[in-house]
Design a protein around this motif. Structure first.
Motif, PDB file in Angstrom:
ATOM      1  N   UNK A   1      -9.454   5.215   0.989  1.00 29.82           N
ATOM      2  CA  UNK A   1     -10.523   4.370   0.449  1.00 29.82           C
ATOM      3  C   UNK A   1      -9.976   3.185  -0.344  1.00 29.82           C
ATOM      4  N   UNK A   2      -8.822   3.368  -0.993  1.00 21.84           N
ATOM      5  CA  UNK A   2      -8.250   2.254  -1.773  1.00 21.84           C
ATOM      6  C   UNK A   2      -7.812   1.139  -0.820  1.00 21.84           C
ATOM      7  N   UNK A   3      -7.142   1.507   0.259  1.00 19.44           N
ATOM      8  CA  UNK A   3      -6.753   0.505   1.271  1.00 19.44           C
ATOM      9  C   UNK A   3      -7.997  -0.208   1.803  1.00 19.44           C
ATOM     10  N   UNK A   4      -9.031   0.552   2.112  1.00 21.78           N
ATOM     11  CA  UNK A   4     -10.262  -0.019   2.652  1.00 21.78           C
ATOM     12  C   UNK A   4     -10.845  -1.062   1.697  1.00 21.78           C
TER      13      UNK A   4
ATOM     14  N   UNK B   1       3.522   1.052   3.063  1.00 20.90           N
ATOM     15  CA  UNK B   1       4.668   1.876   2.649  1.00 20.90           C
ATOM     16  C   UNK B   1       4.353   3.358   2.707  1.00 20.90           C
ATOM     17  N   UNK B   2       3.143   3.745   2.277  1.00 16.12           N
ATOM     18  CA  UNK B   2       2.810   5.172   2.227  1.00 16.12           C
ATOM     19  C   UNK B   2       1.312   5.373   2.280  1.00 16.12           C
ATOM     20  N   UNK B   3       0.926   6.624   2.547  1.00 15.46           N
ATOM     21  CA  UNK B   3      -0.502   6.972   2.710  1.00 15.46           C
ATOM     22  C   UNK B   3      -0.776   8.259   1.947  1.00 15.46           C
ATOM     23  N   UNK B   4      -0.344   8.311   0.692  1.00 12.20           N
ATOM     24  CA  UNK B   4      -0.330   9.614   0.030  1.00 12.20           C
ATOM     25  C   UNK B   4      -1.715  10.254  -0.068  1.00 12.20           C
ATOM     26  N   UNK B   5      -2.788   9.454  -0.062  1.00 14.77           N
ATOM     27  CA  UNK B   5      -4.126  10.059  -0.148  1.00 14.77           C
ATOM     28  C   UNK B   5      -4.429  10.875   1.107  1.00 14.77           C
ATOM     29  N   UNK B   6      -3.636  10.676   2.144  1.00 11.31           N
ATOM     30  CA  UNK B   6      -3.898  11.363   3.423  1.00 11.31           C
ATOM     31  C   UNK B   6      -2.941  12.520   3.701  1.00 11.31           C
TER      32      UNK B   6
ATOM     33  N   UNK C   1       0.823  -1.217   0.000  1.00 14.34           N
ATOM     34  CA  UNK C   1       0.000   0.000   0.000  1.00 14.34           C
ATOM     35  C   UNK C   1       0.856   1.266   0.000  1.00 14.34           C
ATOM     36  N   UNK C   2       0.614   2.090  -1.021  1.00 13.69           N
ATOM     37  CA  UNK C   2       1.300   3.377  -1.128  1.00 13.69           C
ATOM     38  C   UNK C   2       0.373   4.549  -0.847  1.00 13.69           C
TER      39      UNK C   2
END
Ligand code: NDP
Length: 332
Positions: free
Chosen positions: A225-228, A243-248, A220-221
């Motif tokens: 919502x994509x992770x969910x 690895x990252x949470x760029x949407x946040x 997960x980068x």
């Protein structure tokens, strides 16, 4: 030394998405070198999503950039003056030298470039993003032949390498990226088995169709919502390198996960990581990545902005998905 050093400073701490007003550009006449110092003429500056976090004051795994200080970032360049015992004029080096054209270094953390590998690739596929992909996928994800690996940010610097390594390890590689053009690149140029355009609005259905046997590894980068959505598709005992949470990164209100129950029901192993946790694995990772690159088994793309003054706009573009592959700034 007659040239000026052009530097990009953090002017304000952004709230939400950064704007050009959050940066200022200054020119300085270089001072004489002190004993043990060297001067580098920058050729390439790497722009990376982690820099958004450094613009905030909040506590993190490294200190923030101070307001008024030069933005942090890795630079590749050539030594043009040296009062350092280990570096001579003409050496090609890389290090965390900041958004500037003529940085001065004490030599700490500076590495000499690998011969035979394109300098810009030492900031991407054979540099930090490639090593992040290698460590996160192989050490945490531990994919086995025949398994399905899904990666978000698949058309970017890290994600593009993750899917290609998954293929080299005999897995089914499925990417998630924003837009049809990026997805076409991920499948046709990078060789993934499938790529889902999350902006098309059918992520759940498209993910189901692309992963008929479920998901064994989700790299997960992006989070949110994509992770969910991917969580609900993961198999028993699946692994999730976070690895990252760029949407946040620009979010003022964090996304709340709804499918976290899947972690318990399917005994999913989630591990957040920062690449420098794995320093002892760097030689093996870089050896593999450069070996695959030389053998034509790894493809990579670069999006290049021209000149240090273009760096703030290119960085804002990176956070908005304007890049394909690694976002760089050509300094020289
Ligand atoms: P990329 O080259 O992937 O560029 C960032 C991409 O993020 C954009 O092109 C965009 O692609 C995507 N993006 C932006 N906003 C969103 C959103 N709201 N939802 C989904 N995707 C979005 O960057 P990197 O490969 O350098 O980094 C990828 C991730 O890995 C980042 O989260 C970064 O922080 C992390 N990272 C972590 C490291 C670690 O040690 N843990 C080390 C290096 C990177 P699109 O057009 O597809 O939306």
């Amino acid at each position: 030394m007659t040239s000026t050093n052009v530097r990009v400073l953090l002017a304000n701490r952004p709230v939400g998405a950064p704007t050009l007003k959050d940066f200022s550009i200054v020119e300085e006449t270089p001072a004489a070198l002190g004993a043990g110092e060297l001067r580098i003429r920058g050729e390439w500056l790497s722009l990376d999503p982690y820099m958004r976090g450094r613009m905030n004051e909040s506590k993190s795994y490294v200190k923030p950039v101070e307001v008024g200080a030069v933005m942090c970032g890795e630079v590749v360049g050539e030594v043009v003056e040296s009062r350092h015992a280990d570096f001579v004029v003409g050496d090609r080096v890389a290090g965390d030298l900041g958004w500037q054209t003529l940085p001065v270094s004490s030599g700490a953390g500076l590495r000499k470039l690998l011969p035979g590998v394109p300098p810009s690739a030492q900031l991407s596929v054979c540099g930090m993003p490639g090593v992040t992909a290698w460590c996160g996928l192989l050490l945490i994800g531990q994919p086995k032949p025949g398994e399905t690996v899904v990666v978000s940010g698949a058309a970017g610097a890290v994600g593009g390498v993750v899917g290609q390594i998954a293929k080299l390890k005999g897995c089914r590689a499925v990417g998630i990226a924003g837009g049809a053009d990026k997805c076409r690149h991920v499948v046709e140029d990078l060789g993934f088995d499938a790529c889902i355009d999350y902006k098309a609005g059918r992520l759940r259905e498209d993910l189901k169709a692309a992963t008929p046997d479920g998901v064994d590894v989700y790299f997960d980068n992006v989070g949110g919502e994509i992770l969910d959505t991917v969580l609900a598709r993961m198999n028993p005992f699946a692994r999730l390198p976070l690895c990252g949470l760029i949407s946040q990164y620009n979010a003022t209100l964090p996304y709340g996960l709804r499918n976290f129950r899947a972690v318990l029901v399917n005994r999913i192993k989630i591990q957040g990581f920062i690449v420098f946790d794995f320093k002892e694995h760097y030689p093996q990772a870089i050896g593999d990545l450069c070996g695959w690159l030389a053998a034509g088994k790894l493809q990579y793309r670069e999006t290049i902005a021209d000149g240090i003054r273009a760096a703030p706009a290119a960085f804002i573009g990176l956070l908005n998905g304007a890049n394909l592959g690694k976002q760089l700034v050509r300094l020289g």
